[in-house]
Design an enzyme around this catalytic site. Structure first.
Site, PDB file in Angstrom:
ATOM      1  N   HIS A 135      35.568 -69.071  62.258  1.00  0.00           N
ATOM      2  CA  HIS A 135      36.342 -69.924  61.507  1.00  0.00           C
ATOM      3  C   HIS A 135      35.767 -71.167  61.051  1.00  0.00           C
ATOM      4  O   HIS A 135      36.314 -72.249  61.032  1.00  0.00           O
ATOM      5  CB  HIS A 135      37.700 -70.218  61.995  1.00  0.00           C
ATOM      6  CG  HIS A 135      38.608 -69.121  62.294  1.00  0.00           C
ATOM      7  ND1 HIS A 135      38.422 -67.816  61.446  1.00  0.00           N
ATOM      8  CD2 HIS A 135      39.698 -68.883  62.996  1.00  0.00           C
ATOM      9  CE1 HIS A 135      39.196 -67.088  61.911  1.00  0.00           C
ATOM     10  NE2 HIS A 135      40.100 -67.547  63.035  1.00  0.00           N
ATOM     11  N   HIS A 209      45.864 -69.356  57.619  1.00  0.00           N
ATOM     12  CA  HIS A 209      46.224 -68.907  58.952  1.00  0.00           C
ATOM     13  C   HIS A 209      47.381 -69.286  59.555  1.00  0.00           C
ATOM     14  O   HIS A 209      47.792 -69.536  60.771  1.00  0.00           O
ATOM     15  CB  HIS A 209      45.010 -69.740  59.694  1.00  0.00           C
ATOM     16  CG  HIS A 209      44.454 -68.701  61.174  1.00  0.00           C
ATOM     17  ND1 HIS A 209      45.321 -68.808  62.063  1.00  0.00           N
ATOM     18  CD2 HIS A 209      43.327 -68.021  61.122  1.00  0.00           C
ATOM     19  CE1 HIS A 209      44.651 -67.809  62.936  1.00  0.00           C
ATOM     20  NE2 HIS A 209      43.683 -67.551  62.576  1.00  0.00           N
ATOM     21  N   GLU A 340      45.624 -62.614  57.401  1.00  0.00           N
ATOM     22  CA  GLU A 340      44.522 -63.433  56.702  1.00  0.00           C
ATOM     23  C   GLU A 340      43.759 -62.513  55.704  1.00  0.00           C
ATOM     24  O   GLU A 340      42.848 -61.822  56.236  1.00  0.00           O
ATOM     25  CB  GLU A 340      43.642 -63.807  57.797  1.00  0.00           C
ATOM     26  CG  GLU A 340      44.560 -64.706  59.183  1.00  0.00           C
ATOM     27  CD  GLU A 340      43.533 -64.694  60.280  1.00  0.00           C
ATOM     28  OE1 GLU A 340      42.392 -65.246  60.296  1.00  0.00           O
ATOM     29  OE2 GLU A 340      43.816 -64.294  61.344  1.00  0.00           O
TER      30      GLU A 340
HETATM   31  C1  GLA Z   1      41.729 -65.274  64.296  1.00  0.00           C
HETATM   32  C2  GLA Z   1      40.862 -64.549  65.027  1.00  0.00           C
HETATM   33  C3  GLA Z   1      41.227 -64.420  66.223  1.00  0.00           C
HETATM   34  C4  GLA Z   1      41.575 -65.701  66.977  1.00  0.00           C
HETATM   35  C5  GLA Z   1      42.601 -66.658  66.130  1.00  0.00           C
HETATM   36  C6  GLA Z   1      42.469 -67.964  66.482  1.00  0.00           C
HETATM   37  O1  GLA Z   1      42.933 -64.789  63.716  1.00  0.00           O
HETATM   38  O2  GLA Z   1      40.593 -63.244  64.381  1.00  0.00           O
HETATM   39  O3  GLA Z   1      40.525 -63.505  67.155  1.00  0.00           O
HETATM   40  O4  GLA Z   1      40.408 -66.338  67.081  1.00  0.00           O
HETATM   41  O5  GLA Z   1      41.941 -66.473  64.777  1.00  0.00           O
HETATM   42  O6  GLA Z   1      43.202 -67.958  67.932  1.00  0.00           O
END
Ligand code: GLA
Length: 376
Positions: A135, A209, A340
């Site tokens: 991220h 998110h 997402e």
């Molecule tokens: C995304 C990732 C997950 C986790 C979340 C945050 O969705 O795919 O594995 O890292 O973000 O906790």
């Protein structure tokens, strides 16, 4: 005495002006208001923008991380519930949290070992997730202050957010100018439009998110939210959630959401829960339906449309009851799910995946719409 009185009146008037950026038109229910949400540790004021539409939807967004702090959606009886997880104040957003409601970038999801090679040069990114990049790194777009401008648009109200990410930030090449436009339309769509330009080739993959629960945030797990994802395949990952490169069919396994299934129905058969990128069946890059969530008790329906080739379905597996969110509610495992819309994880290291490298003469553009309705 008189001067003090006049001064007081001026102060009150300017305060009211600040509060009412675009007050709601009489009876229209549509508008944007701004208030102060808090201050960062270095004393910068963070504003909260409240967007409302004719359908009774209210969305609140702060210019720290572009975070959606609240999303109030009517149920079939017209009662509004907040359907996203988050916090009541700025402080917990400034600390570590699992990306509640934010803009994710410069590259959403994982890049293996934080490394990729571009035009013969190897780039090294922050490794903030078990030796991999997640991220956007240690200070991704979720942790920066965005310049915010509220505007009225033809079909609703919008908030334009801008951020200039510097060459070398978190290890990425090129100055990247990013614009994110959040629009709440009178057709009950919450639309997110992303644009970016760069002065050097760089990977770009932006997403949103929010952790949803159509029952209402903090009201329990999401097991009875029923999900449809229009995808025949998903990207297989290793134990660190890095794609192996294989696109596997969902046929006959608990990954299959081509017809609607309760999220909790088969979750126990999926090790760790769902945290997978689905390869959407869409053709081309026009805005198409990717997923639909229905919740029988409230009657709420949320449809997700996107221009992206993939969507990460994450069932809140890492929530563990250690976070207390809005209204003092404790967020336990599976209390929210994320959808997402994105390019596939680790695409810079998988030439066979749809490309994610933005070049100086190009414009990155992605649109994702979360559209709400109710089943009577
Ligand atoms: C995304 C990732 C997950 C986790 C979340 C945050 O969705 O795919 O594995 O890292 O973000 O906790």
């Amino acid at each position: 005495m008189r001067i003090i009185k006049i001064f007081k009146i001026i102060t009150i008037i300017s305060f009211l002006f600040l509060l009412q950026v675009f007050p709601q038109g009489k009876g229209s229910g549509m508008g944007i208001q701004r208030d102060v949400f808090g201050k960062t540790d270095d004393d910068r004021i963070i504003h909260r923008y409240t967007l409302s539409n004719k359908g009774g939807i209210i969305v609140k967004i702060i210019n720290y991380g572009g975070i959606v702090t609240e999303l109030l959606v009517p149920d079939r009886k017209g009662n509004r519930d907040d359907v996203v997880l988050g916090f009541d104040s700025l402080k917990p957003y400034l600390a570590d949290h699992p990306y509640f409601g934010c803009i994710v970038g410069r590259y959403a999801n994982r890049i293996a070992k934080g490394k990729f090679t571009l035009d013969g040069k190897e780039y090294k990114l922050a490794t903030n997730n078990d030796g991999n990049h997640l991220h956007g790194g240690t200070k991704g777009f979720d942790k920066v202050i965005w310049q915010a401008n509220p505007i009225r648009v033809e079909d609703g109200v919008a908030l334009v957010l801008r951020y200039n990410s510097k060459d070398g930030e978190e290890g990425y090449p090129g100055n990247l100018n990013v614009v994110v436009i959040y629009t709440l339309t009178n057709e009950n769509e919450f639309r997110i439009e992303y644009e970016a330009t760069t002065d050097k080739p760089t990977p770009v993959n932006l997403t949103h998110h929010s952790y949803f629960n159509l029952v209402g945030a903090g009201g329990g797990d999401v097991f009875n939210n029923e999900l449809m994802i229009d995808a025949d395949k998903y990207t297989v990952v290793d134990q660190n959630l890095i794609p192996t490169g294989e696109l596997r069919s969902v046929e006959g396994i608990p990954m299959d959401f081509r017809t609607s299934h309760p999220i909790g129905g088969r979750i126990k058969q999926v090790e760790g829960g769902y945290d997978h990128n689905y390869v959407l069946n869409r053709k081309g890059d026009s805005l198409s339906l990717a997923a639909r969530i229905t919740e029988a008790k409230s009657g709420r329906i949320m449809e997700v449309y996107t221009t992206e080739p993939g969507i990460q379905f994450y069932s809140g597996n890492f929530l563990d009851g250690t976070i207390t969110g809005k209204g003092g509610k404790v967020y336990r495992k599976h209390f929210g799910f994320c959808l997402e819309a994105q390019h596939f994880p680790d695409s810079p290291n998988h030439p066979e995946f749809p490309p994610t490298i933005l070049k100086p003469n190009q414009k990155y553009h992605q649109v994702t719409v979360y559209k709400f309705s109710v089943k009577k």
